[in-house]
Design a protein around this motif. Structure first.
Motif, PDB file in Angstrom:
ATOM      1  N   TYR A   1       0.843  -1.194   0.000  1.00  0.00           N
ATOM      2  CA  TYR A   1       0.000   0.000   0.000  1.00  0.00           C
ATOM      3  C   TYR A   1       0.880   1.247   0.000  1.00  0.00           C
ATOM      4  CZ  TYR A   1      -3.945  -3.049   1.138  1.00  0.00           C
ATOM      5  OH  TYR A   1      -4.906  -4.027   1.109  1.00  0.00           O
ATOM      6  N   PRO A   2       1.102   1.861  -1.172  1.00  0.00           N
ATOM      7  CA  PRO A   2       1.970   3.049  -1.227  1.00  0.00           C
ATOM      8  C   PRO A   2       1.366   4.218  -0.469  1.00  0.00           C
ATOM      9  CG  PRO A   2       0.830   2.692  -3.320  1.00  0.00           C
ATOM     10  CD  PRO A   2       0.568   1.483  -2.491  1.00  0.00           C
ATOM     11  N   GLY A   3       2.209   4.900   0.276  1.00  0.00           N
ATOM     12  CA  GLY A   3       1.775   6.070   1.037  1.00  0.00           C
ATOM     13  C   GLY A   3       1.423   5.777   2.474  1.00  0.00           C
ATOM     14  N   LEU A   4       1.285   4.506   2.839  1.00  0.00           N
ATOM     15  CA  LEU A   4       0.898   4.148   4.198  1.00  0.00           C
ATOM     16  C   LEU A   4       2.066   3.529   4.957  1.00  0.00           C
ATOM     17  CD1 LEU A   4      -2.648   2.554   3.692  1.00  0.00           C
ATOM     18  CD2 LEU A   4      -2.085   4.894   4.376  1.00  0.00           C
ATOM     19  N   LYS A   5       2.116   3.829   6.252  1.00  0.00           N
ATOM     20  CA  LYS A   5       3.080   3.204   7.152  1.00  0.00           C
ATOM     21  C   LYS A   5       2.339   2.695   8.382  1.00  0.00           C
ATOM     22  CE  LYS A   5       7.238   5.800   5.859  1.00  0.00           C
ATOM     23  NZ  LYS A   5       8.400   6.558   6.389  1.00  0.00           N
ATOM     24  N   VAL A   6       2.951   1.754   9.078  1.00  0.00           N
ATOM     25  CA  VAL A   6       2.348   1.146  10.264  1.00  0.00           C
ATOM     26  C   VAL A   6       3.141   1.567  11.490  1.00  0.00           C
ATOM     27  CG1 VAL A   6       1.823  -1.023  11.439  1.00  0.00           C
ATOM     28  CG2 VAL A   6       1.433  -0.813   8.981  1.00  0.00           C
TER      29      VAL A   6
ATOM     30  N   TYR B   1      -0.354   5.459   9.529  1.00  0.00           N
ATOM     31  CA  TYR B   1      -0.034   6.875   9.485  1.00  0.00           C
ATOM     32  C   TYR B   1       0.635   7.230   8.164  1.00  0.00           C
ATOM     33  CZ  TYR B   1       4.876   5.804  10.576  1.00  0.00           C
ATOM     34  OH  TYR B   1       6.158   5.326  10.536  1.00  0.00           O
ATOM     35  N   LYS B   2       0.667   8.520   7.890  1.00  0.00           N
ATOM     36  CA  LYS B   2       1.387   9.074   6.766  1.00  0.00           C
ATOM     37  C   LYS B   2       2.417  10.057   7.290  1.00  0.00           C
ATOM     38  CE  LYS B   2      -1.981   8.935   3.016  1.00  0.00           C
ATOM     39  NZ  LYS B   2      -1.030   8.621   1.945  1.00  0.00           N
ATOM     40  N   GLN B   3       3.524  10.164   6.599  1.00  0.00           N
ATOM     41  CA  GLN B   3       4.513  11.172   6.967  1.00  0.00           C
ATOM     42  C   GLN B   3       4.277  12.413   6.127  1.00  0.00           C
ATOM     43  OE1 GLN B   3       8.594   9.871   7.228  1.00  0.00           O
ATOM     44  NE2 GLN B   3       9.375  11.946   6.974  1.00  0.00           N
TER      45      GLN B   3
ATOM     46  N   VAL C   1      -3.930   8.089  10.028  1.00  0.00           N
ATOM     47  CA  VAL C   1      -4.955   8.115   8.982  1.00  0.00           C
ATOM     48  C   VAL C   1      -5.904   6.915   9.053  1.00  0.00           C
ATOM     49  CG1 VAL C   1      -3.565   9.479   7.395  1.00  0.00           C
ATOM     50  CG2 VAL C   1      -3.393   6.980   7.347  1.00  0.00           C
ATOM     51  N   GLY C   2      -5.699   6.015  10.029  1.00  0.00           N
ATOM     52  CA  GLY C   2      -6.594   4.867  10.132  1.00  0.00           C
ATOM     53  C   GLY C   2      -5.971   3.738  10.928  1.00  0.00           C
ATOM     54  N   THR C   3      -6.537   2.557  10.776  1.00  0.00           N
ATOM     55  CA  THR C   3      -6.042   1.360  11.461  1.00  0.00           C
ATOM     56  C   THR C   3      -6.094   0.175  10.507  1.00  0.00           C
ATOM     57  OG1 THR C   3      -8.249   0.794  12.310  1.00  0.00           O
ATOM     58  CG2 THR C   3      -6.832   2.141  13.734  1.00  0.00           C
TER      59      THR C   3
END
Length: 340
Positions: free
Chosen positions: A80-85, A108-110, A118-120
């Motif tokens: 998933y590009p743009g997302l980090k955990v 989250y996003k940086q 931004v979510g879970t």
């Protein structure tokens, strides 16, 4: 006559006494039944609690919690590009009576130097069967944007003639031009030609930006046929993501995360991608296996090539990317106040 009346009175007394005794017997029987049921339920509850205690202790001693968290982070950040955990701190993992493992992690996003939730993502691993995941986004607007990006596949990878003239996205650049200097944002773009990860990083190194992720080509539409979309000369396919390198302790838990601000970090991230995918497949089957098997075979044979990136930084610095002739299909993500 008096004897008959006395006998009738005695018979009535006996009947009344028998009815009272019968009612007492009925209540005693009901009480005994409810007591036995309560005892059975209490015993079942005690055995259930004992069972859960035993499996939780055994699960904790096996140290499998870190594996599920590692899997969740790897799955999201490589697909998933743009997302980090969020991998910091201890993440609890629950275990159901049927031995299904489950955990929920923050996404989250940086944006600039800040990290915005931004979510879970909730990941479930049953004892048997495929591992499943469910992403919940915190929508800021009433639209269908989920915060991820898609990239245009270079035609040269498919043996076709590359684009000679890129499409100008005047609306996007006009939007940026109307923004003041005091903002940072995330942006994604594609490249007209495939690059080695370090080559693309060096191309972007002259800009005051952070390179967060890169889109990886894994043989899509060349060695296998995934679902894809086409708009004119633009082809978009599901792809892998090159993320910053993640370091693991001996038990498999994540110790810290590097960034892609240094060239050696890109090399380390490149070297880690194939082992990460291999580890995911050895850990549990999931919905991505139908593609990842073929991607792994392609990457082992051909190496890693990228054709897009996600970056973040000041608005004015992002505008400078327009001058790069090899970059196209720009996408503007979230915007935040200055924190650079």
């Amino acid at each position: 006559m008096e004897d008959d009346k006395l006998r009738e009175r005695l018979d009535v007394s006996e009947i009344v006494w028998d009815e009272k005794r019968a009612r007492r017997l009925i209540w005693r029987s009901r009480f005994a039944l409810w007591r036995n049921m309560a005892q059975v339920l209490l015993a079942i509850w005690f055995l259930y609690m004992l069972y859960m205690l035993v499996i939780q202790i055994g699960y904790a001693k096996l140290g499998k919690e870190d594996d599920l968290v590692r899997y969740a982070a790897t799955l999201v950040e490589t697909h998933y590009p743009g997302l980090k955990v969020n991998k910091s701190g201890h993440t609890p993992v629950s275990l159901s009576p049927w031995l299904t493992q489950e955990t929920t992690l923050l996404l989250y996003k940086q944006l600039g130097k800040w990290e915005e939730v931004v979510g879970t993502v909730t990941v479930k691993k049953p004892l048997w069967g495929k591992l499943t995941h469910d992403i919940h986004y915190q929508q800021k607007q009433l639209d269908d944007r989920d915060g991820t990006f898609r990239f245009a596949l270079p035609l040269s990878l498919l043996g076709k003639k590359p684009l000679e003239v890129r499409e100008e996205q005047n609306e996007l650049w006009e939007q940026l031009a109307h923004m003041e200097d005091g903002y940072v944002a995330e942006m994604a773009f594609s490249t007209l030609q495939p690059y080695e990860p370090l080559q693309l990083f060096k191309l972007l190194e002259k800009y005051d930006l952070s390179v967060l992720q890169m889109a990886v080509y894994g043989g899509e539409l060349k060695t296998f046929q995934p679902t894809h979309t086409r708009s004119g000369s633009t082809i978009r396919v599901p792809h892998l993501v090159l993320r910053p390198a993640v370091h693991y302790s001996e038990g498999g838990s994540m110790s810290y995360e590097t960034t892609m601000d240094l060239p050696e970090s890109v090399e380390e991230a490149t070297n880690q991608l194939i082992p990460d995918l291999e580890w995911m497949q050895s850990y549990a089957p999931d919905e991505f296996d139908v593609y990842d098997d073929k991607r792994l075979a392609y990457l082992r044979e051909n190496g890693i090539a990228v054709y897009g990136a996600v970056v973040t930084g000041p608005i004015r610095e992002l505008e400078k990317l327009r001058a790069e002739p090899e970059l196209h299909r720009f996408q503007l993500g979230r915007i935040a106040v200055w924190n650079w």
